[in-house]
Design a protein around this motif. Structure first.
Motif, PDB file in Angstrom:
ATOM      1  N   GLY A   9       0.768  -1.240   0.000  1.00 15.23           N
ATOM      2  CA  GLY A   9       0.000   0.000   0.000  1.00 15.23           C
ATOM      3  C   GLY A   9       0.794   1.283   0.000  1.00 15.23           C
ATOM      4  N   HIS A  10       2.126   1.195   0.147  1.00 10.46           N
ATOM      5  CA  HIS A  10       2.936   2.418   0.117  1.00 10.46           C
ATOM      6  C   HIS A  10       3.664   2.589  -1.209  1.00 10.46           C
ATOM      7  CE1 HIS A  10       6.259   5.234   1.357  1.00 10.46           C
ATOM      8  NE2 HIS A  10       5.211   5.838   1.893  1.00 10.46           N
ATOM      9  N   GLY A  11       3.445   1.701  -2.153  1.00 12.68           N
ATOM     10  CA  GLY A  11       4.069   1.846  -3.468  1.00 12.68           C
ATOM     11  C   GLY A  11       3.537   3.061  -4.197  1.00 12.68           C
ATOM     12  N   ILE A  32       1.149  -2.362   4.636  1.00 13.16           N
ATOM     13  CA  ILE A  32       2.495  -1.816   4.464  1.00 13.16           C
ATOM     14  C   ILE A  32       3.455  -2.545   5.402  1.00 13.16           C
ATOM     15  CG2 ILE A  32       1.683   0.444   3.698  1.00 13.16           C
ATOM     16  CD1 ILE A  32       2.096   1.472   6.547  1.00 13.16           C
ATOM     17  N   ARG A  33       4.718  -2.549   5.025  1.00 15.81           N
ATOM     18  CA  ARG A  33       5.724  -3.262   5.834  1.00 15.81           C
ATOM     19  C   ARG A  33       6.363  -2.364   6.886  1.00 15.81           C
ATOM     20  NH1 ARG A  33      11.271  -4.925   4.940  1.00 15.81           N
ATOM     21  NH2 ARG A  33      11.336  -3.572   3.111  1.00 15.81           N
ATOM     22  N   ASN A  34       6.422  -1.075   6.609  1.00 14.29           N
ATOM     23  CA  ASN A  34       7.158  -0.139   7.444  1.00 14.29           C
ATOM     24  C   ASN A  34       6.188   0.796   8.165  1.00 14.29           C
ATOM     25  OD1 ASN A  34       8.842   1.832   8.525  1.00 14.29           O
ATOM     26  ND2 ASN A  34      10.167   1.928   6.739  1.00 14.29           N
ATOM     27  N   VAL A  41       0.112   6.802   4.024  1.00 16.16           N
ATOM     28  CA  VAL A  41      -1.045   6.035   3.559  1.00 16.16           C
ATOM     29  C   VAL A  41      -2.342   6.624   4.103  1.00 16.16           C
ATOM     30  CG1 VAL A  41      -2.196   3.795   3.718  1.00 16.16           C
ATOM     31  CG2 VAL A  41       0.239   3.914   3.155  1.00 16.16           C
ATOM     32  N   ALA A  42      -2.335   6.991   5.364  1.00  9.59           N
ATOM     33  CA  ALA A  42      -3.540   7.565   5.959  1.00  9.59           C
ATOM     34  C   ALA A  42      -3.967   8.837   5.231  1.00  9.59           C
ATOM     35  CB  ALA A  42      -3.315   7.839   7.440  1.00  9.59           C
ATOM     36  N   ALA A  43      -2.989   9.577   4.709  1.00 10.74           N
ATOM     37  CA  ALA A  43      -3.296  10.823   3.999  1.00 10.74           C
ATOM     38  C   ALA A  43      -4.064  10.575   2.709  1.00 10.74           C
ATOM     39  CB  ALA A  43      -2.005  11.582   3.698  1.00 10.74           C
ATOM     40  N   THR A  44      -4.026   9.354   2.181  1.00 11.48           N
ATOM     41  CA  THR A  44      -4.760   9.024   0.964  1.00 11.48           C
ATOM     42  C   THR A  44      -6.215   8.673   1.250  1.00 11.48           C
ATOM     43  OG1 THR A  44      -4.361   6.625   1.000  1.00 11.48           O
ATOM     44  CG2 THR A  44      -2.633   8.022   0.027  1.00 11.48           C
ATOM     45  N   GLY A  45      -6.541   8.518   2.530  1.00  9.71           N
ATOM     46  CA  GLY A  45      -7.880   8.088   2.907  1.00  9.71           C
ATOM     47  C   GLY A  45      -7.974   6.616   3.222  1.00  9.71           C
TER      48      GLY A  45
END
Length: 214
Positions: A9-11, A32-34, A41-45
């Motif tokens: 999900g962070h790609g 996500i791994r990290n 990611v949270a900023a994307t919703g």
């Protein structure tokens, strides 16, 4: 509206996909791994979940996937380490497919690449060989599964602005903006005619919805 789990999900593509989905009303969980990437990611919703899919077995992945309507595999080892490439791009991907089936989540979208196949033609001494082999094996496993799968296979990725238009007819790989790849993934998730198909594409002149329609 759907509940969608994005693995990786962070790609760069995933972070462009997430706001498309959440903006359309979908509930998105991004694996996500990290933990340092949770805020991005949270900023994307999307809702970030920290988990290392390389280390999870099928039962653990089944628990992670359960309750969703669709899985998008957008993870990758990033190259450079053949052993990790095999572990993530082939083995973890295959486990996620088996887990989706076990969880009863039939819709599965694999992000692959334009030239992925057993006849990829990459020499064994090329640094890209492990990735080419791993993706070919993962795609093959997905095709043989009982999932409602779609393989999204873009050509060379760029950071150019999206055009909203692609070409699914070309025989040779070219390039395509990452934002258009994200738009293709979002589109196939709502187009049942894409089930059971591998969609290879470059930038083109056909609107995405029309280009992917079966």
């Amino acid at each position: 509206m759907a509940r969608i789990l994005i693995i990786g999900g962070h790609g760069r593509v995933a972070q462009l996909l997430e706001p498309l989905l959440t903006g359309g009303g979908d509930t998105v969980t991004a694996v996500i791994r990290n933990a340092d990437h949770e805020a991005d990611v949270a900023a994307t919703g999307a809702q970030p979940v920290v988990a290392d899919v390389e280390a999870l077995d099928v039962d653990q992945l089944t628990n992670l996937i359960a309750g969703n309507d669709a899985v998008v595999w957008s993870a990758g080892a990033g190259g450079g380490d053949p052993a990790r490439t095999w572990a993530v791009d082939r083995d973890a991907a295959v486990r996620s497919m088996d887990a989706a089936a076990a969880a009863g989540v039939r819709r599965y979208v694999m992000v692959s690449y334009f030239g992925a196949s057993r006849d990829h033609g990459v020499p064994a001494d090329d640094s890209f060989f492990a990735y080419a082999e791993a993706k070919a094996a993962a795609d093959e496993h997905l095709r043989g599964s009982a999932l409602d799968w779609t393989i999204v296979a873009p050509s060379g990725l760029t950071l150019q602005a999206p055009t909203g238009r692609i070409d699914t007819r070309a025989e040779a790989s070219g390039s395509v903006p990452r934002a258009d790849v994200a738009a293709v993934i979002a589109a196939v998730l709502t187009d049942e005619t894409t089930v059971g198909r591998a969609i290879r594409f470059n930038t083109g002149d056909v609107p995405i919805a029309a280009a992917i329609a079966g």
